[in-house]
Design a protein around this motif. Structure first.
Motif: not given
Length: 411
Positions: A119-120, A123, A172, A176, A349, A352-353, A357, A361
């Motif tokens: 996943n990271e 991203v 994504l 995520v 990003a 992701g936050k 994650l 990142i």
């Protein structure tokens, strides 16, 4: 919000001062705006009574910055026309595919080699693939390159990126945020984005005679109200169907460029483009926390990503330009112009936050974007020098000359 007007006024004065400084130094103004925002943002250090941070006005300035992106892309669209883009349709599709494939593949490989989970890695690939429409538009206008032959390809790649972005954000977000994604939903989202762009361009072109009559308004006040109304309405609607609002603004500009009122619109919109555009880059700086840059791992990760982005963009630009029959110099301009990263990388990003994650990142994305927001305009400005230096190694000019000579001999 007792001091809102005062803070906005102070922000504009500071922006003007750094603008004058950049003019004296003959350097791109964009990095100055971003660094200024970092210096006075809510994350900047403060010293008791000497607290110059823009906290109360930050949401309002950010909104004005959003308008800046719309005006930048709208003005860029005015410099072109739908007809020119249609003629370059095939080369743009090929060039856009080359650009996405190279940069996305490098992003995936970089995430994998640096040991990030899946996943990271996805991203990181999103962060490193999409260029900044706002910075690219600003640089093209500032350097007076809107009439250059390669600018059509640059504009086409920006639009192609947005189709990719609409699809990729769907994938994504599903992976995520919810742990799964629907293939049908992804295809539907991509169809909406592509269909809307094509439909708007086709209908807009057929509507040109009607627009010529409808915009025959004597009063500049009423004329601007109509233009602004259409611009914001289309941009806002674009966002609701997962097409970036900036691309909606670009499409409006492309259609209105076909009308007989184009010069008048361009003249009246110019002050708004400059004012709100400056506020966008300043507001972007306000969101960056300088204290996040104290980790050596963040620097190593960001610098590595910058290196692969420079390589990927230049390579993709050369291949995309060559596929469209452009010269080596024009092709290198493509890669160097679209190297800047900005708003879309930050969006990635933030996904992701929101998905919980790894914390690295966020500072990685901020530092990566800041470096390329500074380096991108500089490389674009000095693209001729960069090309000459690389040409000494790769001898592109000599190969082009030999190719022409052989072609003439065969004829």
């Amino acid at each position: 919000m007792d001091h809102l007007v005062f803070e906005v006024g102070l922000a504009v004065i500071l922006i003007a001062l750094v603008g004058l400084l950049s003019a004296k130094l003959r350097f791109s103004v964009i990095p100055f705006y971003i660094l200024l925002g970092m210096a006075v943002g809510e994350h900047a250090p403060h010293f008791g009574l000497l607290d110059f941070r823009f906290i109360e006005s930050e949401p309002f300035i950010s909104f004005l910055g959003r308008l800046g992106v719309l005006f930048l892309l709208f003005y860029l669209g005015l410099e072109f026309s739908v007809g020119r883009l249609i003629k370059s349709g095939r080369s743009i599709a090929v060039g856009g595919t080359i650009y996405i494939l190279i940069n996305f593949t490098l992003g995936i490989l970089y995430g994998w080699f640096t040991g990030f989970p899946l996943n990271e890695t996805l991203v990181i690939a999103g962060i490193t693939t999409i260029s900044s429409s706002a910075i690219v538009a600003k640089v093209l206008v500032d350097l007076k390159r809107t009439a250059n032959p390669e600018t059509e390809m640059i504009l086409g790649i920006i639009m192609f990126e947005d189709i990719f972005l609409a699809v990729y954000i769907s994938i994504l977000s599903g992976l995520v945020l919810s742990g799964a994604t629907s293939l049908g939903g992804i295809l539907l989202s991509a169809s909406y984005a592509l269909g809307f762009m094509l439909l708007f361009i086709i209908i807009g072109r057929k509507m040109v005679p009607v627009l010529n009559k409808a915009l025959n308004i004597r009063s500049n006040e009423l004329f601007l109200l109509v233009i602004f109304g259409v611009l914001f309405l289309v941009a806002g609607f674009s966002e609701t169907i997962h097409v970036a609002e900036a691309i909606g603004a670009l499409l409006v500009g492309l259609v209105l460029a076909e009308t007989e009122h184009m010069k008048r619109i361009e003249h009246l919109i110019l002050p708004f483009r400059d004012f709100f555009g400056a506020l966008f880059f300043f507001s972007f700086g306000l969101t960056i926390d300088p204290t996040m840059f104290g980790d050596l791992q963040v620097w190593l990760l960001a610098l590595g990503a910058v290196a692969i982005t420079l390589f990927g963009n230049f390579t993709a630009g050369m291949l995309a330009g060559r596929s469209a029959g452009l010269s080596g110099k024009a092709s290198s301009n493509i890669g160097l112009t679209i190297v800047s990263r900005g708003e879309f990388s930050i969006i990635m990003a933030n996904i992701g936050k929101a998905g919980g994650l790894l914390a690295i990142i966020q500072p990685f994305a901020a530092l990566y974007v800041l470096i390329l927001a500074i380096l991108g305009p500089l490389l674009t400005k000095e693209s001729k020098l960069v090309y000459k230096m690389l040409d000494k190694v790769f001898r592109w000019e000599r190969r082009e000359k030999l190719k022409k000579e052989r072609s003439q001999t065969q004829q």
